[in-house]
Structure formats: structure tokens, C-alpha cells
Design a protein around this motif. Structure first.
Motif, PDB file in Angstrom:
ATOM      1  N   VAL A 250     -33.010 -20.092 -24.953  1.00  0.00           N
ATOM      2  CA  VAL A 250     -32.679 -21.018 -23.368  1.00  0.00           C
ATOM      3  C   VAL A 250     -32.303 -19.958 -22.370  1.00  0.00           C
ATOM      4  CG1 VAL A 250     -29.887 -20.750 -23.280  1.00  0.00           C
ATOM      5  CG2 VAL A 250     -31.203 -22.533 -22.013  1.00  0.00           C
ATOM      6  N   PHE A 251     -31.959 -18.864 -22.578  1.00  0.00           N
ATOM      7  CA  PHE A 251     -32.146 -17.214 -21.736  1.00  0.00           C
ATOM      8  C   PHE A 251     -32.761 -16.546 -21.484  1.00  0.00           C
ATOM      9  CE2 PHE A 251     -27.682 -18.327 -23.658  1.00  0.00           C
ATOM     10  CZ  PHE A 251     -26.721 -18.553 -22.027  1.00  0.00           C
ATOM     11  N   ASP A 252     -33.733 -17.103 -22.484  1.00  0.00           N
ATOM     12  CA  ASP A 252     -35.202 -16.302 -22.270  1.00  0.00           C
ATOM     13  C   ASP A 252     -35.929 -16.839 -20.873  1.00  0.00           C
ATOM     14  OD1 ASP A 252     -35.506 -14.909 -24.149  1.00  0.00           O
ATOM     15  OD2 ASP A 252     -36.119 -16.384 -25.590  1.00  0.00           O
ATOM     16  N   ILE A 253     -35.238 -18.106 -20.437  1.00  0.00           N
ATOM     17  CA  ILE A 253     -35.725 -19.210 -19.800  1.00  0.00           C
ATOM     18  C   ILE A 253     -35.001 -19.230 -18.462  1.00  0.00           C
ATOM     19  CG2 ILE A 253     -37.248 -21.274 -18.610  1.00  0.00           C
ATOM     20  CD1 ILE A 253     -38.059 -20.640 -20.644  1.00  0.00           C
ATOM     21  N   ILE A 254     -33.902 -18.487 -18.563  1.00  0.00           N
ATOM     22  CA  ILE A 254     -32.792 -18.886 -17.743  1.00  0.00           C
ATOM     23  C   ILE A 254     -31.906 -17.237 -17.452  1.00  0.00           C
ATOM     24  CG2 ILE A 254     -30.254 -19.273 -16.447  1.00  0.00           C
ATOM     25  CD1 ILE A 254     -33.046 -21.516 -16.103  1.00  0.00           C
ATOM     26  N   GLY A 255     -33.078 -16.016 -17.718  1.00  0.00           N
ATOM     27  CA  GLY A 255     -32.653 -14.512 -17.628  1.00  0.00           C
ATOM     28  C   GLY A 255     -33.574 -14.183 -17.350  1.00  0.00           C
TER      29      GLY A 255
END
Lengths: 300, 220
Positions: free
Chosen positions: B6-11
Motif C-alpha cells: 500500500v506504501f507504493d501507492i500512498i508514498g
């Protein structure tokens, strides 16, 4: 793990979980990290977003090129005058989306959501809805996980790169993500989140990436602004019970295929659209001179 | 699946203005620096596709330089990287190539040099700050999906692969894919190790200390 919006909604419904909770559990499973660690990292991203918004609406932010900066503050002043046509929630979100992108254009610190050029929509929508919905910090962090879950499906089945899919892949994706997350924040169902995203992204199909002078400024800042307003309107439509006739996954696939059909001049090469208008070309010349940026840059 | 967290997307948390042309470029530069193992004297960068057209507006040159200086995407020194490189005596030249068609529009080839030490690396910024490394010193790299990966340049000696694999096992990390290539027997070789779990900098540092290892980079 989920691969489509259909699977995501089904997972949430069958286990009576929210989309954000499905995303958190999936992240725990994929990375082997603890819930606390994952939650704290996202809370840290929220802090970065909040700082960027605050900076953009309070400081005199200006990009190096001088093309952008100060518009978020203009909107805040206008809001305070009480004369806005579109309403306080909507315009506050719009202003905070712009604030983020103005900070980004000035090479400030932001959190990409899903990209830097589209970093304003998701936080702008969240902080714009804050007064209306009064969420606690946990709900705000959850909003980001929900946005992330939908963005995850788009990134893996289509694209979140303007160079590969045009602005529809960046601001379009961000708008869909924000719409879906706003629905959960307002107490809507996973299915309503999916419809909000389908409505929002469906409305962005075909949006080209045409940065003037190749800078992430014009029209990016304003595209984020109107992206935030679309996200809130799409969320309201879904919460009212309006459904997208085309299922969310098919909208994502359509976005991908439209991106493939789009000519290179309209995909972040600054050769078409607003970048290729007389004023757009003149601005490029004014900023870089006539030779650059096509000449090789030597250092030292 | 190209994106796994998810941190590839929010980040990532990053210095603007572009996740693909700034943050992704910084990450490509940093992988090059890690594999090179030291501060280079000179770097030649060839930019393709959208990188070639808009690198200056997006600060791609600044970001690649920041990565070569070993800065993270959120390092506040990033906007001053060209100046810092100049002070450190690192000469970096950028050549936009508008003729060659690459598979992905945001592709960069970096050639790093210091004395006899040379490294050639091709990186692709696929969106949202996520990158892929597709070639190192002529070794074509095929990384399937987006699991964390270790890139290890090592001497082609017996036991080298087993030693690295042994350390990875000690950290209770499962290898999902592995590729070993070399130019000729006994020369320089390259290991690409993809894992199910995250790879810590500690593990990378321990692998780098093994006798036959030259340089190690982590792709997360």
C-alpha cells in the motif's frame, strides 16, 4: 490479497470488514510486518500531508519557475469572505489540494498519492471533509488505507504513470481513490466506495498529460483542485445510492486501454495539449530559453 | 503484480515535483551508487522517452545526481544536489536521446566511473516512484513482479552463491527467484535474488562483507 475491485469488495463483505481493514490485513500478510508498524507508517504519511497542506495555505509558496504558488491562499481568503458559489466543504478541499501541489512544485516535501503530480487530490479531499465529518486520527489514517486499496488495484491492472497513461492515470486515479475513501469516511459501504470510484474515474477518461514546459505545475495544480471537487461530488452521488452502470474494474480497464491508444505527444512529453499552445510554448521559452531543455546539461 | 505494498501507492514521502521523474530517478541513481560502491569521479547519463523530453522541468537531472550522492527521495539536500556534486568533484553529464525507442518511456542508462572501476546500469521509473533495474554491466535482469530484491555483484568463485544464500536463510528470508549470470568463467558475476520478505540494510551490509562479494544494492 485482492487483484480487482470486485475481489476487494467481496473480501470486505464476506468478512464484514471495511476496505481499509482488508488493506491493512493484506499488507500484514504480504510484508510480514505488524499492524502497529504498518499503521504508524501510514500515520507518518498523514503527518507529512498535513504539513504540506498547512504550508500551502499559510506560507507564501512559490515555484522556482514562478508559474505556480499562492492560489491556495487566494481561495482560503475567498472562502473567508463567505461569498463562495460551490460551498465551504468543496472549496476548502479544492484549496487544500492546490496547497499540496503548490508545495510539490516548489520542490517541497510531500507524500505521493499515488504520484507527486497527483498528490493533492487525496489529502485535499480528506482535509476538506474534516470539518464536516469530524474524523479522529485513526479514521483519517484509515481513509488513506482505503484510498491505497483502490489505487493498488489501478496500479496493478492499469497504470498510475502519466508517461504511460496520461493524466487520467494520475489525477484520474487519485480522484477515484479519494472518492472511494471519502465514502468509507462518511460511513458508506464497500460497494458504494467502488461505485464512487467508478463514477469519478469514468469521468476522467481521456485526460491527457500536457505539462507546460515539462513542469509539474500547469495545469497539474488546477487538475488536482478540480479532481478534489469531483471526488467529493462522486462520493455524494454514490452515498445517495447512484450506481455506475459500468463496473469499477471495467472502468479501470477502459482507462488502461485509452492510455495505450493515447499518442506519445499527450503523455508527459510536453509536446501537446496546453504545453503546445502559443502561451505554453512562450512560457517554456521564457523559463528555459530557446535551446534548453533539449541541450545536454553539463555539470560542472 | 508490479506493486505489492500500500506504501507504493500512498508514498513515498519525497521532495517534489514528480514521483516518476524525481523520486524514481533518485532511486535509480541510488541503486547505481550502491552497486558501484563508492563516490564516482564521472557519470554519464543517457535519458530516453519522457525522461529525455522533460528531465529539466521535473528535476530528473537533480534527482539522479542526488541518488548518485546516496540521498534518499525525501532528503532535503536533494534540490541542491548538482551544487553538492560539483563540490565533491563528481562530474555528471546528461544526454537526452530522443531517437531510440525504449519499452518504457521513463528509462535512463547510467555509466559510473572512477579509475578502473566502471559500472553500466539501466533503470526504469514505472510510476509512483517505483523503479525497475533492467540491466547491469550488460547482464539483462528479469525481475518478475515487485517482490523485494537484492542485486549482488561478486567474483565468480565457488561457494559465493552458497554463502550469500546461507546468510539470507539465517535471516529467515525465503528466496522466491534467483538469477546468476557472468561474462566469462572466473570473472565478474551478478546475482539477482528476489525474496518474499523485506530485505533489511543489515542483511545487505552482511552480504557485502562476505569475501567474494563486491557491491550490494537492495530494491524494495
Amino acid at each position: 490479497m485482492f487483484r480487482s475491485v470486485e475481489e476487494l469488495v467481496k473480501l470486505a463483505d464476506e468478512s464484514h470488514l471495511s476496505i481499509s481493514e482488508v488493506m491493512i490485513q493484506s499488507e500484514m500478510e504480504t510484508t510480514g510486518k505488524s499492524r502497529e508498524e504498518i499503521f504508524l507508517r501510514m500515520a507518518g504519511n498523514l503527518d507529512i500531508m498535513e504539513k504540506a497542506v498547512e504550508r500551502g495555505i499559510h506560507e507564501n509558496v512559490r515555484s522556482h519557475s514562478g508559474l505556480t504558488g499562492g492560489d491556495a491562499r487566494l481561495l482560503q481568503d475567498y472562502l473567508a469572505s463567505g461569498k463562495s458559489l460551490s460551498g465551504d466543504v468543496l472549496l476548502d478541499a479544492v484549496s487544500k489540494a492546490m496547497a499540496t501541489n503548490e508545495v510539490n512544485a516548489a520542490m517541497g516535501t510531500i507524500c505521493a498519492t499515488p504520484t507527486a503530480g497527483s498528490a493533492g487530490v487525496v489529502p485535499g479531499t480528506l482535509f476538506g471533509l474534516r470539518q464536516r465529518l469530524n474524523p479522529n486520527r485513526e479514521q483519517m489514517v484509515r481513509y488513506l488505507f482505503t484510498a491505497g486499496a483502490f489505487g493498488f488495484v489501478i496500479a496493478n491492472n492499469a497504470s498510475i504513470s502519466g508517461a504511460a497513461g496520461g493524466c487520467q492515470a494520475e489525477v484520474g486515479s487519485a480522484t477515484g481513490m479519494a472518492a472511494a475513501a471519502a465514502v468509507e469516511l462518511a460511513g458508506g459501504t464497500p460497494d458504494q466506495s467502488a461505485h464512487a470510484m467508478a463514477i469519478a474515474l469514468g469521468n476522467m477518461l481521456g485526460l491527457i498529460c500536457d505539462p507546460v514546459a515539462g513542469l509539474v505545475e500547469v495545469p497539474c495544480v488546477k487538475r488536482n483542485a478540480i479532481g478534489a471537487s469531483s471526488a467529493i461530488v462522486a462520493a455524494d452521488m454514490a452515498l445517495a445510492g447512484i450506481k455506475s452502470k459500468i463496473p469499477c474494474d471495467e472502468v479501470i480497464d477502459a482507462m488502461y486501454r485509452v492510455g495505450r491508444m493515447m499518442p506519445g505527444a499527450l503523455k508527459e512529453t510536453a509536446q501537446g495539449g496546453l504545453a503546445d499552445t502559443p502561451t505554453g510554448r512562450a512560457l517554456k521559452k521564457k523559463i528555459f530559453g530557446s535551446a534548453a531543455p533539449s541541450s545536454a546539461l553539463n555539470n560542472p | 503484480m508490479k506493486y505489492r505494498s500500500v506504501f507504493d501507492i500512498i508514498g513515498p514521502v519525497m521532495i517534489g515535483p514528480s514521483s516518476s521523474h524525481t523520486a524514481g530517478a533518485a532511486r535509480i541513481g541510488r541503486v547505481a551508487r550502491k552497486l558501484f560502491g563508492e563516490v564516482p569521479e564521472s557519470v554519464t547519463v543517457t535519458l530516453y522517452g519522457s525522461f529525455a523530453e522533460t528531465y529539466k522541468g521535473h528535476g530528473t537531472d537533480v534527482a539522479l545526481t542526488a541518488g548518485i550522492l546516496n540521498f534518499d527521495t525525501s532528503d532535503e539536500r536533494l534540490p541542491q544536489s548538482l551544487e553538492i556534486a560539483r563540490k565533491q568533484g563528481v562530474s555528471i553529464r546528461f544526454y537526452p536521446d530522443r531517437e531510440t525507442r525504449t519499452e518504457h518511456p521513463n528509462t535512463a542508462r547510467l555509466h559510473l566511473k572512477k579509475g578502473e572501476n566502471e559500472l553500466d546500469i539501466v533503470g526504469v521509473s514505472i510510476g509512483g516512484g517505483k523503479i525497475e533495474i533492467i540491466e547491469v554491466d550488460g547482464f539483462a535482469i528479469s525481475l518478475s513482479g515487485s517482490n523485494p530484491a537484492l542485486l549482488v555483484l561478486h567474483r565468480d568463485k565457488y561457494g559465493a552463491v552458497a554463502e550469500a544464500a546461507g546468510l539470507i536463510a539465517k535471516y529467515e528470508i525465503n528466496i522466491s527467484y534467483m538469477q546468476v549470470s557472468r561474462h566469462k568463467k572466473g570473472s565478474l558475476a551478478m546475482m539477482v535474488i528476489q525474496t518474499d520478505e523485506e530485505i533489511s540494510e543489515g542483511l545487505a551490509a552482511e552480504i557485502a562483507c562476505l569475501p567474494n562479494m563486491l557491491n550490494v544494492a537492495v530494491l524494495s
